[in-house]
Enzyme design. Structure first.
Site, PDB file in Angstrom:
ATOM      1  N   ASN A   1      25.200 -20.632 -25.333  1.00  0.00           N
ATOM      2  CA  ASN A   1      25.430 -19.786 -26.494  1.00  0.00           C
ATOM      3  C   ASN A   1      26.651 -20.320 -27.234  1.00  0.00           C
ATOM      4  O   ASN A   1      27.604 -20.772 -26.597  1.00  0.00           O
ATOM      5  CB  ASN A   1      25.684 -18.351 -26.014  1.00  0.00           C
ATOM      6  CG  ASN A   1      25.534 -17.344 -27.128  1.00  0.00           C
ATOM      7  OD1 ASN A   1      26.265 -17.398 -28.106  1.00  0.00           O
ATOM      8  ND2 ASN A   1      24.587 -16.456 -27.002  1.00  0.00           N
TER       9      ASN A   1
ATOM     10  N   HIS B   1      18.126 -10.851 -45.310  1.00  0.00           N
ATOM     11  CA  HIS B   1      18.814 -11.430 -44.151  1.00  0.00           C
ATOM     12  C   HIS B   1      20.237 -11.806 -44.529  1.00  0.00           C
ATOM     13  O   HIS B   1      20.448 -12.536 -45.498  1.00  0.00           O
ATOM     14  CB  HIS B   1      18.062 -12.671 -43.643  1.00  0.00           C
ATOM     15  CG  HIS B   1      18.670 -13.236 -42.396  1.00  0.00           C
ATOM     16  ND1 HIS B   1      18.978 -14.569 -42.253  1.00  0.00           N
ATOM     17  CD2 HIS B   1      19.038 -12.650 -41.245  1.00  0.00           C
ATOM     18  CE1 HIS B   1      19.506 -14.761 -41.050  1.00  0.00           C
ATOM     19  NE2 HIS B   1      19.554 -13.625 -40.424  1.00  0.00           N
TER      20      HIS B   1
ATOM     21  N   GLU C   1      23.461  -9.904 -32.603  1.00  0.00           N
ATOM     22  CA  GLU C   1      24.735 -10.378 -32.025  1.00  0.00           C
ATOM     23  C   GLU C   1      25.880  -9.373 -32.185  1.00  0.00           C
ATOM     24  O   GLU C   1      27.027  -9.694 -31.878  1.00  0.00           O
ATOM     25  CB  GLU C   1      25.171 -11.749 -32.593  1.00  0.00           C
ATOM     26  CG  GLU C   1      24.262 -12.895 -32.215  1.00  0.00           C
ATOM     27  CD  GLU C   1      23.169 -13.107 -33.242  1.00  0.00           C
ATOM     28  OE1 GLU C   1      23.363 -12.770 -34.411  1.00  0.00           O
ATOM     29  OE2 GLU C   1      22.099 -13.607 -32.835  1.00  0.00           O
TER      30      GLU C   1
ATOM     31  N   GLU D   1      20.023  -6.360 -31.806  1.00  0.00           N
ATOM     32  CA  GLU D   1      19.584  -7.335 -30.806  1.00  0.00           C
ATOM     33  C   GLU D   1      20.450  -7.073 -29.567  1.00  0.00           C
ATOM     34  O   GLU D   1      20.083  -6.311 -28.697  1.00  0.00           O
ATOM     35  CB  GLU D   1      19.741  -8.745 -31.344  1.00  0.00           C
ATOM     36  CG  GLU D   1      19.182  -9.786 -30.403  1.00  0.00           C
ATOM     37  CD  GLU D   1      19.555 -11.188 -30.852  1.00  0.00           C
ATOM     38  OE1 GLU D   1      18.706 -12.061 -30.764  1.00  0.00           O
ATOM     39  OE2 GLU D   1      20.719 -11.408 -31.249  1.00  0.00           O
TER      40      GLU D   1
ATOM     41  N   GLU E   1      13.655 -15.001 -28.919  1.00  0.00           N
ATOM     42  CA  GLU E   1      14.063 -16.307 -29.463  1.00  0.00           C
ATOM     43  C   GLU E   1      14.411 -17.321 -28.375  1.00  0.00           C
ATOM     44  O   GLU E   1      14.186 -18.516 -28.542  1.00  0.00           O
ATOM     45  CB  GLU E   1      15.242 -16.139 -30.426  1.00  0.00           C
ATOM     46  CG  GLU E   1      16.479 -15.537 -29.794  1.00  0.00           C
ATOM     47  CD  GLU E   1      17.585 -15.260 -30.831  1.00  0.00           C
ATOM     48  OE1 GLU E   1      17.256 -15.018 -31.987  1.00  0.00           O
ATOM     49  OE2 GLU E   1      18.760 -15.273 -30.447  1.00  0.00           O
TER      50      GLU E   1
HETATM   51  C1  NOJ Z   1      20.306 -15.498 -34.244  1.00  0.00           C
HETATM   52  C2  NOJ Z   1      19.367 -14.365 -34.422  1.00  0.00           C
HETATM   53  O1  NOJ Z   1      19.134 -13.682 -33.222  1.00  0.00           O
HETATM   54  C3  NOJ Z   1      18.099 -14.921 -35.005  1.00  0.00           C
HETATM   55  O2  NOJ Z   1      17.099 -13.932 -35.059  1.00  0.00           O
HETATM   56  C4  NOJ Z   1      18.378 -15.522 -36.352  1.00  0.00           C
HETATM   57  O3  NOJ Z   1      17.221 -16.118 -36.844  1.00  0.00           O
HETATM   58  C5  NOJ Z   1      19.464 -16.590 -36.260  1.00  0.00           C
HETATM   59  N1  NOJ Z   1      20.580 -16.085 -35.549  1.00  0.00           N
HETATM   60  C6  NOJ Z   1      19.917 -17.067 -37.616  1.00  0.00           C
HETATM   61  O4  NOJ Z   1      20.553 -16.036 -38.289  1.00  0.00           O
HETATM   62 CA    CA Z   2      20.613 -13.773 -31.170  1.00  0.00          CA
END
Ligand code: NOJ
Ligand code: CA
Length: 718
Positions: free
Chosen positions: A200, A420, A491, A509, A515
């Site tokens: 990470n 976004h 995050e 999240e 992901e």
């Molecule tokens: C991490 C996020 O969890 C993900 O969903 C997103 O696409 C990327 N960051 C870019 O912002």
């Molecule tokens: Ca993430």
């Protein structure tokens, strides 16, 4: 003899200051006492069994100009009880969205007022005992002797009665994106290095026995214990540090950039510390205690808050097929200076007009509410890894993203675009642009934003979960509410039931989402989704982004799941915001399975937890909001699971058609992920279903009332 008298005297003091609180159903008893030396402490019993051994409460402070042993630094000793007040509360409230139409908030309360000898400082501790567990918080009333103060450590203990099994992730000030480890408490230290998966971009561990909340545990005699917090507002996020000789957890707050753990100003209170307990794992999932400990909605007109099912220009970037960036020509971007008009497009920019239209068409055709588009705004060529402050402006689209035309096109088809805002951790930069960014959303008719905090937090030295940063997330939610905008923050700090007070927080999240199955590194464990509802989801819904049908991903990664498992997640992972994350072409290929995603509801009147064991299986049935339809989901962990459920939640005297989407016999989460069966049967309240899910698999069922007898022609009864 002297010693004997001393013991008797201490015992008497204990008796004088001891206070008892019972839950409404009498199953829980909490005992508060002030131990010798004036240490406030509590103890918790459930059905006659001790769950929390006597555990101390209080704080260590950092006092200006004070030596280490200055009594002003200790807010955990020398206390005496100067008052106590009991109360009972019972009300039923209706959430704006949720798993249930009605939520009962029923508890007995005791407020203990303490005064510290010598300093005359006042601290109150409020305990609320529900039928599902205990919540307590510290309150600092208005007073002359305690006004501004700095917390060095919160010293709240949770003393365990044994070496329980725990479902844990490593303590970290910056991320919760870990796989869960299942182990005895005594094994945490030995397993920490292995559990601390690297990779990470922002990680900060603090202790070899530090873990995050919500922490799930199970005792050897089958009692489930969950430790977390509720209403985390203007305070730092609590972790737990284990003294593994004595099996005592102590709160471990996230420090700010100076190492301080809390800047306080009385009157003020802390978040609630929560202990949810049951001898039936299903009750942990059904608990609403965390929401009940939060204040009612502060948003009065909530008509604009809408549960949302969405698709997005997203998985293609995550899996490496396309890019957020528009061009490959800019190793560095400077807002206001970099000229995109002259840049050569890289040919794989996902958020281009044609591709976004394709997703809008797909959403409209299949009944989705919205399309998330990431990578629409300038700056992605140079967005993380360099502690960059002025990283995005959140308002300037790339040349190939026509914000006016695309929104008009989407709206003409009854679909919304989801905004976004990736902040890249530069929260001050986000706050600089927030009004303009939200105004832009209002102008074009966006009603939801996915925000993100990838990378280290800026200003330098802050972390994702410090008080200062938590105040930012809260500011973003409240400001969004002013603009009638729903928020899904990635995050950010893990939720603590705040969505009751700010129901525009429809998603977070704050855990390892789908992901990670496409990043090419360590994948999610096949039993990840059988643990998340017991941990991360205790505080609020997760944008887990389920619905992957093509498990082998472009960049060589693999999703540890079967298609039936992915369908079940829409029911087992409760969220008012659900994504169908895979590509339209993969859904078109498996149109019969996709039907479940199209049909499944995202808001509910009732939820029944039918089968549950952390790490192994979860089976849930939910009744869609304002409808007679039911949906059932089951997920299995590392081993296959034979689910046996009764459909006795259905209405008496009614017939329904159940469509069952299940793993084929030879389905396998690694090698045969797309093997599923779909069958339709007639069911009633008397029906019983026995269904096998493979490891990493599951099943999903939609149950629709029969309107006309002819619908059942040719169908068997279950
Ligand atoms: C991490 C996020 O969890 C993900 O969903 C997103 O696409 C990327 N960051 C870019 O912002
Ligand atoms: Ca993430």
């Amino acid at each position: 003899m002297k010693k004997f008298f001393l013991i008797v005297a201490l015992f008497l003091v204990g008796l004088v200051t001891a206070q008892k609180l019972q839950s409404p159903d009498g199953k829980f008893v909490m005992n508060f006492s002030v131990q010798s030396g004036g240490y406030p402490s509590y103890q918790l019993n459930y059905k006659g069994k001790e769950i929390i051994k006597p555990s101390r409460l209080g704080f260590e402070l950092t006092t200006k100009d004070a030596q280490a042993n200055d009594p002003r630094n200790f807010l955990n000793n020398n206390f005496e009880v100067v008052g106590s007040k009991t109360a009972t509360f019972d009300e039923t409230w209706q959430p704006v969205w949720g798993e249930e139409k009605n939520i009962r908030n029923h508890y007995n309360e005791i407020l203990i007022s303490l005064k510290q000898k010598g300093t005359d400082r006042l601290v109150d501790i409020r305990f609320r005992l529900f039928d599902d567990g205990l919540g307590f918080r510290y309150e600092f009333p208005q007073q002359n002797n305690l006004v501004y103060f700095t917390i060095k450590e919160e010293k709240t203990q949770f003393a365990m009665t044994g070496d329980h099994t725990a479902y844990w992730i490593p303590g970290d000030y910056d991320t919760q994106e870990y796989n869960y480890t299942t182990s005895k408490l005594s094994e945490i230290r030995g397993l920490m290095t292995k559990s601390y998966e690297k990779g990470n971009v922002s990680q900060t561990s603090f202790s070899p026995t530090g873990v995050q909340t919500s922490l799930m545990m199970k005792t050897k005699d089958g009692v489930y214990i969950n430790l977390h917090e509720a209403a985390l507002i203007d305070y730092s996020c609590m972790h737990l540090n284990l003294d593994d000789k004595n099996m005592v957890f102590e709160s471990w707050l996230t420090p700010d950039s100076h190492g301080d753990k809390g800047k306080m100003q009385a009157p003020r209170h802390t978040p609630w510390r929560t202990i949810i307990v049951s001898d039936d794992a299903r009750n942990i999932l059904a608990s609403k205690m965390t929401y009940n400990l939060n204040d009612p909605s502060k948003i009065t007109d909530t008509s604009w808050i809408k549960p949302t099912k969405y698709v997005g220009v997203w998985w293609e970037m995550i899996s490496g097929k396309s890019s957020w960036a528009y061009t490959d020509e800019f190793p560095s971007v400077q807002l206001g200076l970099t000229d995109y008009a002259k840049a050569k497009p890289n040919g794989k920019h996902g958020a281009n007009n044609a591709n976004v239209r394709r997703y809008i068409d797909f959403a409209a055709k299949n009944g989705f509410d919205a399309v998330l588009v990431e990578g629409w705004n300038i700056g992605w060529e140079d967005w993380f890894g360099n502690d960059k402050d002025y990283v995005f402006d959140f308002v300037t689209p790339y040349p190939d993203f026509d914000i006016v035309a695309l929104n008009a096109y989407a709206h003409s088809k009854g679909v919304k675009l989801i905004m976004h805002h990736e902040t890249s951790g530069s929260i001050r930069n986000y706050e600089r642009h927030m009004d303009a960014a939200y105004k832009l959303m209002n102008k074009y008719g966006y009603d939801a934003v996915k925000s993100g905090y990838v990378g280290n937090i800026l200003p330098v030295g802050e972390t994702h979960y410090s008080q200062w940063t938590n105040n930012h997330y809260q500011y973003a939610i409240e400001k969004a509410a002013d603009y009638k905008i729903m928020v899904n923050a990635h995050e950010a700090v893990r939720p603590t039931g705040i969505a009751r007070t700010y129901p525009n927080l429809i998603g977070n999240e704050a855990a390892r989402g789908t992901e990670y199955q496409a990043f090419g590194g360590e994948r999610n464990n096949p039993n990840h989704v059988t643990i998340l509802p017991f941990t991360r989801l205790i505080g609020g819904p997760m944008d887990y982004t389920p619905g992957i049908f093509q498990m082998d991903v472009t960049n060589g990664s693999h999703v540890n799941a079967t298609i039936a498992n992915q369908l079940a997640l829409y029911v087992t992972m409760y969220s008012p915001l659900q994504m169908a994350a895979d590509f339209p072409e993969n859904y078109e290929k498996f149109a019969d399975a996709f039907q479940f995603i199209k049909d499944v509801a995202v808001d509910w009147d009732e939820s029944k937890y039918l089968e549950a064991e952390p790490g192994q299986y979860i089976t849930v049935a939910r009744k869609a909001k304002g409808s007679d339809k039911w949906f059932v989901g089951n997920v299995a962990g590392y081993t296959p699971f034979t689910s046996k459920i009764s459909l006795d939640f259905l209405d008496a005297g009614k017939q329904y058609i159940a469509t069952i989407y299940s793993d084929a016999k030879d389905a396998d989460y690694l090698k045969n992920t797309q093997a599923y069966n779909i069958r339709k049967v007639v069911v009633t309240k008397k029906s019983k279903l026995t269904q096998v899910s493979v490891a990493g698999g599951g099943y999903a069922v939609s149950i629709v009332p029969v309107k006309d007898k002819s619908e059942t022609a040719g169908l068997k009864s279950l």
